[in-house]
Design an enzyme around this catalytic site. Sequence first.
Site, mmCIF file in Angstrom:
data_model
loop_
_atom_site.group_PDB
_atom_site.id
_atom_site.type_symbol
_atom_site.label_atom_id
_atom_site.label_comp_id
_atom_site.label_asym_id
_atom_site.label_seq_id
_atom_site.Cartn_x
_atom_site.Cartn_y
_atom_site.Cartn_z
ATOM 1 N N LYS A 1 0.844 -1.194 0.000
ATOM 2 C CA LYS A 1 0.000 0.000 0.000
ATOM 3 C C LYS A 1 0.878 1.243 0.000
ATOM 4 O O LYS A 1 1.534 1.559 1.000
ATOM 5 C CB LYS A 1 -0.917 0.053 1.215
ATOM 6 C CG LYS A 1 -1.950 1.190 1.048
ATOM 7 C CD LYS A 1 -2.595 1.637 2.338
ATOM 8 C CE LYS A 1 -1.783 2.641 3.099
ATOM 9 N NZ LYS A 1 -1.666 3.972 2.466
ATOM 10 N N GLY B 1 3.669 3.430 13.759
ATOM 11 C CA GLY B 1 4.457 2.215 13.977
ATOM 12 C C GLY B 1 4.109 1.552 15.296
ATOM 13 O O GLY B 1 3.965 0.329 15.379
ATOM 14 N N CYS C 1 13.260 10.711 6.801
ATOM 15 C CA CYS C 1 13.235 10.212 8.181
ATOM 16 C C CYS C 1 14.606 10.339 8.837
ATOM 17 O O CYS C 1 14.710 10.494 10.043
ATOM 18 C CB CYS C 1 12.746 8.771 8.213
ATOM 19 S SG CYS C 1 13.510 7.725 6.991
ATOM 20 N N GLU D 1 10.315 0.930 10.161
ATOM 21 C CA GLU D 1 11.316 1.960 9.876
ATOM 22 C C GLU D 1 10.601 3.280 10.121
ATOM 23 O O GLU D 1 9.797 3.714 9.311
ATOM 24 C CB GLU D 1 11.820 1.816 8.435
ATOM 25 C CG GLU D 1 13.200 2.399 8.219
ATOM 26 C CD GLU D 1 13.128 3.859 7.829
ATOM 27 O OE1 GLU D 1 13.085 4.697 8.764
ATOM 28 O OE2 GLU D 1 13.114 4.159 6.625
ATOM 29 N N GLY E 1 7.170 4.749 8.172
ATOM 30 C CA GLY E 1 6.311 5.897 8.407
ATOM 31 C C GLY E 1 6.570 6.468 9.784
ATOM 32 O O GLY E 1 7.666 6.312 10.331
ATOM 33 N N SER E 2 5.547 7.055 10.348
ATOM 34 C CA SER E 2 5.748 7.760 11.617
ATOM 35 C C SER E 2 5.855 6.778 12.783
ATOM 36 O O SER E 2 5.327 5.658 12.741
ATOM 37 C CB SER E 2 4.585 8.716 11.866
ATOM 38 O OG SER E 2 3.427 7.984 12.207
ATOM 39 N N THR E 3 6.519 7.215 13.845
ATOM 40 C CA THR E 3 6.660 6.390 15.036
ATOM 41 C C THR E 3 5.296 6.134 15.676
ATOM 42 O O THR E 3 5.024 5.028 16.156
ATOM 43 C CB THR E 3 7.618 7.077 16.025
ATOM 44 O OG1 THR E 3 8.930 7.068 15.443
ATOM 45 C CG2 THR E 3 7.670 6.333 17.351
ATOM 46 N N GLU F 1 9.923 15.154 15.445
ATOM 47 C CA GLU F 1 10.234 15.144 14.019
ATOM 48 C C GLU F 1 9.322 16.126 13.298
ATOM 49 O O GLU F 1 8.099 16.005 13.360
ATOM 50 C CB GLU F 1 10.015 13.725 13.472
ATOM 51 C CG GLU F 1 10.444 13.569 12.038
ATOM 52 C CD GLU F 1 10.324 12.125 11.551
ATOM 53 O OE1 GLU F 1 9.342 11.459 11.901
ATOM 54 O OE2 GLU F 1 11.235 11.683 10.833
#
Lengths: 491, 284
Positions: free
Chosen positions: A195, A252, A303, A269, A247-249, A400
Amino acid sequence: MSDETTPATTIDPLDWDYAPSVESTPVDIPAEQGLWIGGEMVAPVSDAGFDSINPATEETLGVLAEADEADVDRAVGVARDAYDDVWGSMPGKERSKYLFRLARLLQERAREFAVLETLDGGKPIREARDFDLPMAAAHFFYYAGWADKLDYAFPGADPKPLGVAGQVIPWNFPMLMLAWKVAPALAAGNTVVLKPAETTSLTALEFARLSAEAGLPEGVLNVITGAGATGAALVTHDDVDKVAFTGSTAVGKRIQEAIAGTGKRVTLELGGKAAHIVFDDAPLDQAIEGVVNGIFFNQGHVCCAGSRLLVQESIHDVFVEKLKERLELLRVGNPLDKNTDIGAINSAAQLDRIKALVAEGETAGGERWQPACDLPEQGFWFPPTLFLGVAQSHRIAQEEIFGPVLSIMTFRTPEEAIEKANNTPYGLSAGVWTNKGSRILWMADRLEAGVVWANTYNQFDPASPFGGYKESGFGREGGRHGLLPYLGGVA
Amino acid sequence: MSRLDVRKTYKLYIGGAFPRSESGRVLPATDADGEVLARVAHGSRKDLRDAVVAARGAQSGWAGRTAYNRGQVLYRIAEMVEDRRGTFVEQLGADGRDEADAEAEVDASIDRIVWYAGWADKFAQVLGNLNPVAGPYFNISAPEASGVVGVVAPGEPPLLGLVSTLLPVLVPGNTAVVVASERWPLTAVTFTEALATADVPGGVVNLLTGQPAELLPFLASHMDVNGLDISGADPGLVTAAQQAAAGNVKRVLADPPDHWATAESPYRIAQFTETKTVWHPKGK
């Protein structure tokens, strides 16, 4: 030809600016696209759709399908069949040749893909053309060669594929992230449901068509479009054996939690807040280039962006002056112009987030500096930005931003640099600039970061593993290590 | 009246060019029934020396390319051989075998080229490593190319044997001087024509047709050759070549595999590499 009788009165004052050098756009974007399932474009069960826009102009590029749970189920089922019937049992030498074909076709059509990437995502064409696409093709070429050598990659382990991989990728490097995910997964013998991000799906769909051109067996690679709900349905699907997310923490963490107890393998990641450490003995002009590249590459939508500059106190003033001079020369504007350094912010939502964090940085006491910079009327833009006088506790030093914003802090000793650099929940990357080799290695031993760049920054290679410590995620992509997350029998 | 076909002259391959032998000699290449198919150049000692000069000249450039680039060039060889598969099948069939068998050898040869191409940017990741020395030092060992390597291609299978000995030599950045199969030289020459169009820089591969028994002593004793793969050579030639190789401490590979069909291994690549270990202190 000169005409000495006519005085040169009509000549304007000399304009030393660059003339526009705009890339042509020889790409056909279908007005409406479905989902790539089983080797063909199919209409979504959901019947829902959304617009994909060009962030530099806000023009609609096409309508994409929004896959729902039924669509995800269909894609995963097809991927399972392809795994069971064809791909999982195919000899490595044959899988290898398919991946080489993908690499070669992508090399051939790289320019077209680069233009599409720039139109869809807003990144400068120079970067899409010289970085994203060549690197994506290189990843396929590299992993192609592993497909028939897995026994040598992990001797004694009898490595086997896992099954169906559900992969969710971000919008900052759409094709490169696709390559990072798809190439090792297929090389290891897994089938894929991918995706792409909802704002940057066009190259993934084009790559899906390219895979058919390569003769890749139907169902081995499936691409479904949609937003967060689609991704959630994919990663939690019962028949997905392996989840890979970039993607974002925050997302995740939700994925890790959601799949707890299911036995799914997962790699994450996630975000980063990399420290870029400059010692007083560093080659300053090179360091300036490295720092600028570190934070302004791809509008800072990276990132591993070097978003925290830690500069040794004794050179702070001179370094900041040089940095400002350099920033005055950055060109922000039309991503299709080959002279452009900083393109469009990927989406309105991301622009809002950058603006909010920058405003918060000022409120907290940071001193904002931006070069004189004309931004286009249409589209999403943000000028390159420095923050001086930033404290460790400021949100712009901790969170971030994922935009062209650099927070500047100082240190006195190597120990202090390490202390500050590691003072973050993230641990993806770090940069060190010094002329002293032993210090680079001393620092590298102590930095909590998956990648340490010394006297360079933002270097990537298919042969080199990439991934984070701490809340930047786990698992590695790239290199021999990048195969591990896609193999059974090795853990 | 039917059209008269144009026949190919089979020449040597040295420094990217296709010269005849300086000696002016030729040898007949015959099929299984002894029927002359063509004549090939009968390479001489002087040709061999020229080939070593060309190989030496090309070595640093080849080794200096990125591993990714070497991998792509080697992969391109597979593309060019695939493109000529009809010619190879026909030439391999000269030994009297059926077409399916010849097809199978071409298939295996192409796949083996692809297999070795994939190693170019990986063998160092398998053969090299970080060494955890007991002190504040960064210590890493990585393989580098040995230099110029002489190869005596196996008599049979003509194409697969050549590919199986040559490719592992090229992977890490060595350049090669190859003595082709004496009995079946035509496929070797056709293979060099594929190399010449595969982006392989001139001099990286040099190939002599002729008699291994005549050429090998000069190759084995040449002071500017660093390695020797004689696992495909006539067993009767091996000991003398090993003795001659001692003159400049050549790395010699003289282990014939059980079957060339299964003779692919990264440890063949390792044979013609030098492990370099670098120490660097760590300290603030």
